[in-house]
Design an enzyme around this catalytic site. Structure first.
Site, PDB file in Angstrom:
ATOM      1  N   ARG A  53      -4.904  -1.911   0.771  1.00 26.40           N
ATOM      2  CA  ARG A  53      -4.102  -1.259  -0.260  1.00 26.40           C
ATOM      3  C   ARG A  53      -5.068  -0.602  -1.248  1.00 26.40           C
ATOM      4  O   ARG A  53      -6.281  -0.743  -1.130  1.00 26.40           O
ATOM      5  CB  ARG A  53      -3.096  -2.205  -0.931  1.00 26.40           C
ATOM      6  CG  ARG A  53      -3.408  -3.652  -1.021  1.00 26.40           C
ATOM      7  CD  ARG A  53      -4.542  -4.021  -1.941  1.00 26.40           C
ATOM      8  NE  ARG A  53      -4.391  -3.405  -3.251  1.00 26.40           N
ATOM      9  CZ  ARG A  53      -5.365  -3.159  -4.073  1.00 26.40           C
ATOM     10  NH1 ARG A  53      -6.623  -3.453  -3.744  1.00 26.40           N
ATOM     11  NH2 ARG A  53      -5.176  -2.596  -5.238  1.00 26.40           N
ATOM     12  N   GLY A  54      -4.488   0.119  -2.228  1.00 23.91           N
ATOM     13  CA  GLY A  54      -5.323   0.888  -3.144  1.00 23.91           C
ATOM     14  C   GLY A  54      -5.411   2.305  -2.603  1.00 23.91           C
ATOM     15  O   GLY A  54      -5.649   2.510  -1.399  1.00 23.91           O
ATOM     16  N   ALA A  55      -5.205   3.276  -3.489  1.00 21.14           N
ATOM     17  CA  ALA A  55      -5.040   4.660  -3.037  1.00 21.14           C
ATOM     18  C   ALA A  55      -6.173   5.166  -2.135  1.00 21.14           C
ATOM     19  O   ALA A  55      -5.912   5.654  -1.021  1.00 21.14           O
ATOM     20  CB  ALA A  55      -4.859   5.572  -4.252  1.00 21.14           C
ATOM     21  N   ARG A  90       3.417   4.344   3.159  1.00 22.47           N
ATOM     22  CA  ARG A  90       3.577   4.139   1.712  1.00 22.47           C
ATOM     23  C   ARG A  90       3.670   5.520   1.056  1.00 22.47           C
ATOM     24  O   ARG A  90       2.872   6.404   1.371  1.00 22.47           O
ATOM     25  CB  ARG A  90       2.405   3.328   1.133  1.00 22.47           C
ATOM     26  CG  ARG A  90       2.356   1.900   1.692  1.00 22.47           C
ATOM     27  CD  ARG A  90       1.438   1.008   0.892  1.00 22.47           C
ATOM     28  NE  ARG A  90       1.977   0.712  -0.416  1.00 22.47           N
ATOM     29  CZ  ARG A  90       1.274   0.119  -1.394  1.00 22.47           C
ATOM     30  NH1 ARG A  90       0.013  -0.205  -1.197  1.00 22.47           N
ATOM     31  NH2 ARG A  90       1.826  -0.132  -2.560  1.00 22.47           N
ATOM     32  N   GLN A 203      -2.293  -8.317  -7.841  1.00 25.44           N
ATOM     33  CA  GLN A 203      -3.584  -7.768  -7.396  1.00 25.44           C
ATOM     34  C   GLN A 203      -4.697  -8.025  -8.419  1.00 25.44           C
ATOM     35  O   GLN A 203      -5.863  -8.118  -8.067  1.00 25.44           O
ATOM     36  CB  GLN A 203      -3.476  -6.250  -7.163  1.00 25.44           C
ATOM     37  CG  GLN A 203      -2.612  -5.841  -5.988  1.00 25.44           C
ATOM     38  CD  GLN A 203      -1.206  -5.532  -6.432  1.00 25.44           C
ATOM     39  OE1 GLN A 203      -0.672  -6.163  -7.335  1.00 25.44           O
ATOM     40  NE2 GLN A 203      -0.588  -4.546  -5.802  1.00 25.44           N
ATOM     41  N   ASP A 244      -2.832   6.342  -8.440  1.00 19.73           N
ATOM     42  CA  ASP A 244      -2.398   6.578  -7.055  1.00 19.73           C
ATOM     43  C   ASP A 244      -2.033   8.033  -6.825  1.00 19.73           C
ATOM     44  O   ASP A 244      -2.024   8.513  -5.680  1.00 19.73           O
ATOM     45  CB  ASP A 244      -1.210   5.682  -6.713  1.00 19.73           C
ATOM     46  CG  ASP A 244      -1.696   4.259  -6.504  1.00 19.73           C
ATOM     47  OD1 ASP A 244      -1.917   3.561  -7.503  1.00 19.73           O
ATOM     48  OD2 ASP A 244      -1.898   3.879  -5.337  1.00 19.73           O
ATOM     49  N   ASN A 254       0.377   5.050 -11.488  1.00 20.56           N
ATOM     50  CA  ASN A 254      -0.442   3.884 -11.123  1.00 20.56           C
ATOM     51  C   ASN A 254       0.477   2.666 -11.056  1.00 20.56           C
ATOM     52  O   ASN A 254       1.687   2.771 -11.283  1.00 20.56           O
ATOM     53  CB  ASN A 254      -1.570   3.701 -12.155  1.00 20.56           C
ATOM     54  CG  ASN A 254      -2.628   2.724 -11.680  1.00 20.56           C
ATOM     55  OD1 ASN A 254      -3.147   2.874 -10.557  1.00 20.56           O
ATOM     56  ND2 ASN A 254      -2.958   1.732 -12.474  1.00 20.56           N
TER      57      ASN A 254
HETATM   58  O1  MRU Z   1       0.130  -1.280  -4.501  1.00 27.68           O
HETATM   59  P1  MRU Z   1      -1.362  -1.131  -4.512  1.00 27.68           P
HETATM   60  O2  MRU Z   1      -2.075  -2.422  -4.624  1.00 27.68           O
HETATM   61  O3  MRU Z   1      -1.840  -0.265  -3.357  1.00 27.68           O
HETATM   62  O4  MRU Z   1      -1.633  -0.314  -5.836  1.00 27.68           O
HETATM   63  C1  MRU Z   1      -2.958  -0.028  -6.197  1.00 27.68           C
HETATM   64  C2  MRU Z   1      -3.069   0.571  -7.537  1.00 27.68           C
HETATM   65  O5  MRU Z   1      -2.110   0.816  -8.218  1.00 27.68           O
HETATM   66  C3  MRU Z   1      -4.441   0.945  -7.974  1.00 27.68           C
HETATM   67  O6  MRU Z   1      -4.560   0.819  -9.360  1.00 27.68           O
HETATM   68  C4  MRU Z   1      -4.639   2.407  -7.571  1.00 27.68           C
HETATM   69  O7  MRU Z   1      -4.522   2.543  -6.185  1.00 27.68           O
HETATM   70  C5  MRU Z   1      -5.903   2.965  -8.005  1.00 27.68           C
HETATM   71  S1  MRU Z   1      -7.153   2.250  -7.061  1.00 27.68           S
HETATM   72  C6  MRU Z   1      -8.475   2.728  -6.728  1.00 27.68           C
END
Ligand code: MRU
Length: 363
Positions: A53-55, A90, A203, A244, A254
């Protein structure tokens, strides 16, 4: 970055790129488990269930996923299908669409027999570019942290509040919002991080706290609702979050709850920064209301997961059995609440003009 003193990334190809190895983020912080994704369905499931996960990492996983799919079947139909399946995993992080478009651009003109090798090369190039971007974000952002420390008289560690996990686990290496913290720490600036737990999936409590702990960076996990109070008490020097999807005029989507932190920061005159690679900017989108906001299974709200002291993973219900729940996964912080954006090309105001000054080729 470091795990138990050894360098590690969040994703890497195995078996000549026919499979992908990932850190299974649903097992952290209690277990460092490596999962192997052997086919397109496995890659899509890993993204959807947030094993990755994470963009930035979602985008890079999708790129490697295309390579995995091309190893099995490199036809036009298979390419179309792989892109469609991965794109549907997603909706909010635009890095996913960006990475798939990059793969399509390179692979489409090639004869099927050349696609697997080219896909692997391209996925590796995107992964390396992500590492370089995050490293550069770290360098630019470290100055912000160091300046805040100096402004506060160097008398105590600079206090940074962050939300969710925007560290190396959310990218390939370094991370976005945590990269400046890692770099400042390396530069000898004392940093203390307030880590929002980030319900419903925690997270912050699980991943950010683990990452920071592995690096020996001082941090304290707080309940999501505590940030405003800390800001009122002068215990936060700056907020630093990831993104994101950032609109072409600087609004920042985000993790859910980011907006509330930005409001509290604004009310308390505390700088609020978003750190993001340019793959997170949606240059086609001006209106933040058009950002697709993911709605996940309400069970993530009604239940909470953890490990009991005897070492088993446990899921328990926290709401009455019949209470309905909603699970919005992201929110949008308007550009007017964002002090500046930290990108791989430098720091700019959260505005169309600010972004175009750094990325003039997008004008
Ligand atoms: O749902 P997630 O855990 O994928 O969401 C991640 C976030 O919101 C992070 O803050 C975002 O991706 C920036 S990360 C480098």
């Amino acid at each position: 970055m470091m795990v138990a003193g050894r360098p590690m990334r969040s994703i890497w190809p195995v078996d000549g790129g026919r499979r992908i190895a990932i850190i299974d983020q649903t097992r952290l912080p209690h277990e460092l488990a490596i999962a192997t994704l052997a086919d397109l369905a496995g890659v899509a499931t890993a993204i959807r269930t947030m094993q990755v996960r994470g963009a930035p990492l979602i985008g890079i996983t999708a790129a490697y996923g295309i390579a995995v799919a091309m190893a099995a079947e490199p036809s036009d139909t298979a390419l179309d299908r792989a892109i469609a399946i991965l794109a549907a995993t997603r909706p909010t992080a635009v890095n996913l669409r960006w990475a798939l478009a990059e793969m399509d651009r390179v692979l489409r003109p090639l004869a099927p027999g050349r696609r697997f090798a080219a896909a692997l090369t391209q996925a590796e190039a995107l992964a390396e570019a992500d590492v370089a971007s995050c490293r550069a974000i770290g360098e630019h952002g470290a100055e912000v942290i160091e300046n805040a420390w100096r402004r506060a008289g160097e008398a105590r560690p600079v206090a940074v509040l962050t939300h969710c996990n925007a560290g190396w686990l959310a990218a390939v290496d370094w991370g976005t919002a945590l990269a400046p913290i890692y770099r400042a720490h390396q530069n000898g600036v004392p940093v203390h991080v307030w880590v929002d737990e980030t319900r419903p999936r925690n997270q912050g409590a699980a991943l950010t706290a683990w990452e920071l702990g592995q690096h020996g960076i001082a941090h304290t996990v707080i309940a999501d609702n505590a940030g405003g109070h800390l800001m009122q008490r002068g215990l936060v020097d700056l907020c630093l979050v990831g993104s994101d999807r950032t609109t072409a005029r600087g609004d920042v989507a985000n993790k859910i709850g980011t907006y509330l932190k930005a409001l509290a920061a604004h009310d308390n005159d505390i700088p609020f920064y978003a750190a993001l690679p340019s793959s997170t900017i949606d240059w086609d989108l001006e209106d933040p209301a058009l950002i697709p906001i993911e709605r996940r299974d309400p069970r993530e709200v009604t239940h909470i997961e953890g490990w009991c002291e005897t070492g088993q993973r446990l899921t328990v219900r926290v709401t009455p059995r019949d209470s309905p729940a909603e699970n919005y996964a992201f929110d949008v912080t308007p550009a007017r609440l964002v002090t500046a954006l930290i990108t791989e090309r430098g720091i700019c105001p959260a505005s169309r003009e600010g972004l175009l000054a750094l990325f003039p080729e997008r004008g």
